[in-house]
Enzyme design. Sequence first.
Site, short mmCIF file in Angstrom:
data_model
loop_
_atom_site.label_atom_id
_atom_site.label_comp_id
_atom_site.label_asym_id
_atom_site.label_seq_id
_atom_site.Cartn_x
_atom_site.Cartn_y
_atom_site.Cartn_z
N LYS A 92 -70.94 -28.11 19.38
CA LYS A 92 -71.79 -28.91 20.05
C LYS A 92 -71.22 -30.35 19.79
CE LYS A 92 -75.82 -26.17 20.65
NZ LYS A 92 -77.39 -25.91 20.56
N TYR A 142 -77.97 -23.37 30.47
CA TYR A 142 -79.00 -23.12 29.37
C TYR A 142 -80.18 -22.96 30.66
CZ TYR A 142 -77.24 -24.59 25.15
OH TYR A 142 -76.69 -24.71 23.74
N PHE A 153 -88.11 -28.88 26.13
CA PHE A 153 -86.95 -29.66 25.80
C PHE A 153 -85.57 -29.49 26.57
CE2 PHE A 153 -87.12 -25.25 23.89
CZ PHE A 153 -85.75 -25.02 24.12
N ARG A 170 -74.17 -15.27 14.62
CA ARG A 170 -75.53 -15.77 14.52
C ARG A 170 -75.82 -16.02 13.02
NH1 ARG A 170 -78.06 -17.71 18.58
NH2 ARG A 170 -80.04 -17.42 17.57
N THR A 188 -81.92 -22.09 14.05
CA THR A 188 -81.77 -22.90 15.17
C THR A 188 -82.32 -24.21 14.49
OG1 THR A 188 -82.62 -21.46 16.72
CG2 THR A 188 -82.63 -23.63 17.41
N ARG A 192 -75.04 -24.61 10.47
CA ARG A 192 -76.11 -25.43 10.69
C ARG A 192 -76.70 -26.21 9.52
NH1 ARG A 192 -78.63 -22.01 15.85
NH2 ARG A 192 -77.70 -23.09 17.23
N ASN A 213 -77.61 -29.37 16.82
CA ASN A 213 -77.63 -28.43 15.81
C ASN A 213 -76.30 -27.98 15.78
OD1 ASN A 213 -77.87 -26.73 18.09
ND2 ASN A 213 -79.61 -25.73 17.18
N HIS A 253 -73.72 -23.41 19.04
CA HIS A 253 -74.31 -22.30 20.04
C HIS A 253 -73.54 -21.01 19.63
CE1 HIS A 253 -75.88 -20.07 23.40
NE2 HIS A 253 -74.72 -19.64 23.51
N GLU A 276 -71.79 -15.36 29.18
CA GLU A 276 -71.32 -16.62 28.87
C GLU A 276 -69.82 -16.69 28.62
OE1 GLU A 276 -73.75 -17.20 25.06
OE2 GLU A 276 -75.54 -17.53 26.12
P1 GDP Z 1 -80.07 -20.97 19.50
O1 GDP Z 1 -79.90 -19.50 20.16
O2 GDP Z 1 -80.25 -20.82 17.90
O3 GDP Z 1 -79.38 -22.17 19.72
O4 GDP Z 1 -81.77 -21.38 19.95
P2 GDP Z 1 -82.22 -21.10 21.71
O5 GDP Z 1 -81.50 -20.27 22.25
O6 GDP Z 1 -83.63 -20.69 21.18
O7 GDP Z 1 -82.29 -22.61 21.92
C1 GDP Z 1 -81.22 -23.17 22.54
C2 GDP Z 1 -80.84 -24.73 22.11
O8 GDP Z 1 -82.08 -25.56 22.77
C3 GDP Z 1 -81.06 -24.94 20.60
O9 GDP Z 1 -79.83 -24.37 19.99
C4 GDP Z 1 -81.48 -26.06 20.38
O10 GDP Z 1 -80.28 -26.78 20.44
C5 GDP Z 1 -82.47 -26.36 21.71
N1 GDP Z 1 -83.86 -26.17 21.20
C6 GDP Z 1 -84.28 -25.18 20.66
N2 GDP Z 1 -85.62 -25.16 20.48
C7 GDP Z 1 -85.96 -26.25 20.68
C8 GDP Z 1 -87.07 -27.43 20.36
O11 GDP Z 1 -88.07 -26.85 19.90
N3 GDP Z 1 -86.63 -28.63 20.61
C9 GDP Z 1 -85.56 -29.29 21.07
N4 GDP Z 1 -85.50 -30.65 21.18
N5 GDP Z 1 -84.34 -28.62 21.22
C10 GDP Z 1 -84.63 -27.26 20.94
#
Ligand code: GDP
Length: 137
Positions: free
Chosen positions: A9, A49, A57, A85, A91, A102, A112, A115, A126
């Site tokens: 990212k 996304y 968010f 993962r 996350t 991370r 973070n 992805h 994807e």
């Molecule tokens: P990942 O698969 O671990 O990347 O997590 P998710 O698919 O649940 O979320 C996608 C991305 O959205 C995450 O990597 C974060 O960058 C962002 N994200 C997820 N949850 C939150 C949140 O509660 N707040 C904010 N600001 N960003 C979030």
Amino acid sequence: MESTLSIIKPDAVAKNVIGKIVDRFESNGLRIAAMKKMQLSVDDAKAFYIVHASRPFYGELVKFMISGPVVVMVLEGENAVAKNRELMGATNPKEALKGTIRADFAESIDANAVHGSDSAENAKNEIEFFFSRREIN
Ligand code: GDP
């Protein structure tokens, strides 16, 4: 053999740690089958996304993902989805296990560092979103 999509990212690209992150994958049995550095458009980030479109968010996430260039990769190896993962960590970097990408390179839940696809089916979609067949070796 399995494939998964990884994105380094904008925060990690800005920190100049592309090589360090790629090393985590290569040192843990994953192979880089495709890789490119690119600037996402608003439409790219929104579409990528789209599953999060109703989340509070979403706007911040899209804004962050277009804040600078990213590196997109296809990682290949045994259990590549789960392995990636595991290497990424949780996350929220504050909850990520020591030694994960991370924990070591990310600052916050939005910035973070990486992805990674969360299932083989999502990985397929994807990968198709970013790469044509001739770009994957
Ligand atoms: P990942 O698969 O671990 O990347 O997590 P998710 O698919 O649940 O979320 C996608 C991305 O959205 C995450 O990597 C974060 O960058 C962002 N994200 C997820 N949850 C939150 C949140 O509660 N707040 C904010 N600001 N960003 C979030």
